[in-house]
Design a protein around this motif. Structure first.
Motif, PDB file in Angstrom:
ATOM      1  N   LEU A 124       0.838  -1.191   0.000  1.00  0.00           N
ATOM      2  CA  LEU A 124       0.000   0.000   0.000  1.00  0.00           C
ATOM      3  C   LEU A 124       0.875   1.243   0.000  1.00  0.00           C
ATOM      4  O   LEU A 124       1.772   1.365   0.836  1.00  0.00           O
ATOM      5  N   GLU A 135      -9.490   5.461   5.276  1.00  0.00           N
ATOM      6  CA  GLU A 135     -10.320   4.427   4.640  1.00  0.00           C
ATOM      7  C   GLU A 135      -9.467   3.251   4.163  1.00  0.00           C
ATOM      8  O   GLU A 135      -9.884   2.093   4.246  1.00  0.00           O
ATOM      9  N   THR A 136      -8.263   3.548   3.677  1.00  0.00           N
ATOM     10  CA  THR A 136      -7.356   2.489   3.230  1.00  0.00           C
ATOM     11  C   THR A 136      -6.975   1.591   4.402  1.00  0.00           C
ATOM     12  O   THR A 136      -7.010   0.357   4.293  1.00  0.00           O
ATOM     13  N   THR A 140      -8.015  -2.327   4.958  1.00  0.00           N
ATOM     14  CA  THR A 140      -6.930  -3.306   5.103  1.00  0.00           C
ATOM     15  C   THR A 140      -7.122  -4.135   6.366  1.00  0.00           C
ATOM     16  O   THR A 140      -7.040  -5.372   6.330  1.00  0.00           O
TER      17      THR A 140
END
Length: 159
Positions: A124, A135-136, A140
């Motif tokens: 990432l 949000e990532t 995850t």
């Protein structure tokens, strides 16, 4: 098709813990803040400020019940870089199956290729926008700790 509901995935996330490795204290603080805000009731997060600290933590927490369920690992660190930490995890019979996700600022194709070649489970690039970063991280954590199925088998001992 069988699948876990969102509530079941959240409950599974709460049972596990994450090792977050980054040499930059500001990046550690930001990631912790994001994880605490966006993953209420989420996993326990342990931080290591660099490769040597990460390996010391992993060495002290080798047992199946106490080792992290996920490692979020920065790539570019002084002393002991992310690739070296990744190599050490993959070479250890008791730790080799822990998912390791590289979380870095580098989007260089050669870095991405090197990480996957050496056994990273994901790569990432830290987005510059805080809300996208949040949000990532949430996605995850939810995937790797709540949705993804992990092996419960004991580690294989080398011959």
């Amino acid at each position: 098709m069988h699948g876990e509901s969102g509530l079941e995935a959240e409950m599974e996330v709460q049972k596990r813990h994450v090792l977050l490795v980054d040499d930059n204290p500001n990046d550690l603080e930001l990631a912790l803040e994001v994880m605490n805000q966006r993953t209420q009731g989420g996993p326990k997060v342990v931080t290591a400020q660099g490769g040597p600290e990460a390996l010391a933590y992993l060495s002290a927490h080798r047992g199946r019940c106490e080792r992290p369920s996920l490692v979020l690992l920065d790539l570019n660190m002084p002393q002991l870089g992310g690739l070296d930490v990744l190599d050490a995890i993959r070479a250890d019979a008791e730790l080799h199956d822990i998912p390791v996700i590289m979380l870095t600022t580098s989007g260089e194709p050669s870095d991405i290729q090197a990480c996957y070649k050496r056994g990273a489970n994901g790569y990432l690039v830290k987005p510059p926008d805080l809300s996208v970063f949040a949000e990532t991280l949430k996605a995850t954590i939810t995937f790797w700790l709540g949705v993804n199925q992990i092996s419960q088998a004991p580690a294989v001992q080398p011959a």
